[in-house]
Design a protein around this motif. Structure first.
Motif, short mmCIF file in Angstrom:
data_model
loop_
_atom_site.label_atom_id
_atom_site.label_comp_id
_atom_site.label_asym_id
_atom_site.label_seq_id
_atom_site.Cartn_x
_atom_site.Cartn_y
_atom_site.Cartn_z
N SER A 1 -20.44 15.19 -8.35
CA SER A 1 -18.86 15.67 -7.87
C SER A 1 -19.05 17.17 -7.68
N CYS A 2 -19.72 17.90 -8.41
CA CYS A 2 -19.86 19.05 -7.91
C CYS A 2 -20.25 19.36 -6.66
N ASP A 3 -21.55 19.03 -6.22
CA ASP A 3 -22.11 19.17 -5.04
C ASP A 3 -21.75 18.30 -3.72
N VAL A 4 -21.16 16.98 -3.90
CA VAL A 4 -20.86 16.10 -2.79
C VAL A 4 -19.17 16.00 -2.92
N TYR A 5 -18.74 15.23 -3.83
CA TYR A 5 -17.49 14.59 -3.95
C TYR A 5 -16.23 15.40 -3.82
N LEU A 6 -16.32 16.49 -4.70
CA LEU A 6 -15.33 17.58 -4.65
C LEU A 6 -15.29 18.40 -3.13
N PRO A 7 -16.31 18.81 -2.88
CA PRO A 7 -16.25 19.49 -1.52
C PRO A 7 -15.97 18.40 -0.23
N PHE A 8 -16.38 17.39 -0.13
CA PHE A 8 -15.85 16.53 0.77
C PHE A 8 -14.42 15.85 0.66
N SER A 9 -13.88 15.97 -0.55
CA SER A 9 -12.44 15.53 -0.67
C SER A 9 -11.52 16.52 -0.06
N ALA A 10 -12.25 17.65 0.07
CA ALA A 10 -11.32 18.87 0.50
C ALA A 10 -11.68 19.35 1.91
N GLY A 11 -12.32 18.70 2.48
CA GLY A 11 -12.76 18.94 3.88
C GLY A 11 -14.03 20.12 3.96
#
Length: 335
Positions: free
Chosen positions: A247-257
């Motif tokens: 979530s830190c490395d991938v999903y949180l950044p991706f979800s915010a562009g």
């Protein structure tokens, strides 16, 4: 002499117990444990699931097209392109009943005529919304020369004897140890189910338990406590937890562009539309804000969480173990 024989017999019993503990759990043993502690998985046909749409610039691909880029690619492999990220006709099936949540994902990695009994992989997340226990199942790799896996009858993982002419559970599913090598909890670090624009298209077919207890059972899936992140007044945690692994490395950044923290890459498979607002910002899931409004509402919270991901010792960062229902484990995690 009798005393020595008794001591030797006791030694053998103890050794057998130790070696039994070290023996890998079989698929049928794991399946039986999961059925007993969470619930039975019924047999099912992948084609009875819901088709996960694929679009390019808002339109479905041609029937003979195998696109490499699309509006909402699968994020199953978030660091690199993979054959199935934009292939049509993968399916999701919700087999849940009561507190027993069963999500089955039938993947296509090559273009096939739809419907077809053949898929490239079948995955199941089995979770109990009451006790939080979770099991993971992944199909065996297809045999050399075979056109996929026949998923017209997916066997329950605890089924000892299949109907005549049907594949057995042991033939269909990987062992727990083999599945555990995929490190399921590194991506599923905040709960059993992961939202993405891809799966979000059929989110009504996915069971959810965003705040419930959560732990994986079976010795192959033993892992350190999962930690979730929080910061004071953070708007990102209104609907679900934020994990501290992928979530830190991938999903949180991706979800915010954003791009991944470690590799600096965008989501693989994204076309131009996927990289453009609003598709590029997929949290909250019901986002109807302008880009400027989104930044005002969420940018500070996203930045705060990402700073925690980069430095866990920051003053305002709090890392808390997810409740598992296992009091001994939770006490150990908090010490």
């Amino acid at each position: 002499m009798k005393v020595l024989l008794r001591l030797f017999a006791l030694y053998l019993i103890m050794c057998n117990a130790v070696f039994a503990d070290r023996r890998e759990q079989t698929l049928l043993e794991y399946g039986a444990q999961c059925a007993r502690e969470i619930g039975e998985i019924p047999p099912f046909d992948c084609n009875s699931g819901t088709n996960i749409p694929i679009t390019i610039d808002g339109k479905p691909p041609r029937q003979d097209e195998s696109p490499k880029r699309c509006d909402r690619p699968s994020l199953l492999h978030p660091y690199q392109d993979w054959p199935g990220q934009c292939i049509p006709y993968s399916r999701i099936r919700n087999l849940s009943r009561g507190n027993t949540q069963i999500s089955a994902y039938c993947r296509q990695e090559k273009l096939r005529k739809d419907p077809t009994p053949n898929f490239d992989e079948v995955d199941i997340v089995l979770h109990h919304a009451g006790n939080g226990k979770t099991c993971w199942f992944q199909s065996q790799s297809k045999r050399p020369g075979a056109d996929g896996i026949d998923a017209s009858r997916v066997p329950p993982p605890n089924e000892k004897t299949p109907p005549r002419g049907r594949v057995s559970a042991v033939e269909f599913w990987k062992t727990p140890a083999q599945t555990a090598k995929q490190n399921c909890m590194s991506c599923h670090d905040a709960g059993p189910y992961i939202f993405s624009p891809y799966i979000g298209q059929v989110w009504d077919q996915v069971p959810t338990d965003p705040w419930g207890k959560y732990s994986s059972i079976g010795p192959a899936f033993a892992h350190p406590p999962l930690l979730v992140i929080s910061t004071p007044g953070n708007t990102c945690m209104g609907c679900h937890r934020i994990g501290s692994d992928k979530s830190c490395d991938v999903y949180l950044p991706f979800s915010a562009g954003r791009r991944t923290l470690t590799t600096g890459e965008r989501a693989p498979g994204n076309d131009q539309l996927a990289n453009s607002y609003p598709l590029s910002h997929w949290m909250p899931t019901d986002n109807n804000m302008s880009h400027a409004e989104w930044d005002v509402a969420n940018l500070r919270s996203v930045d705060a969480l990402l700073l925690c991901c980069l430095d866990k010792n920051r003053k305002d960062c709090k890392f808390t173990p997810i409740a598992t229902g296992d009091k001994t484990r939770e006490r150990g995690a908090s010490q």
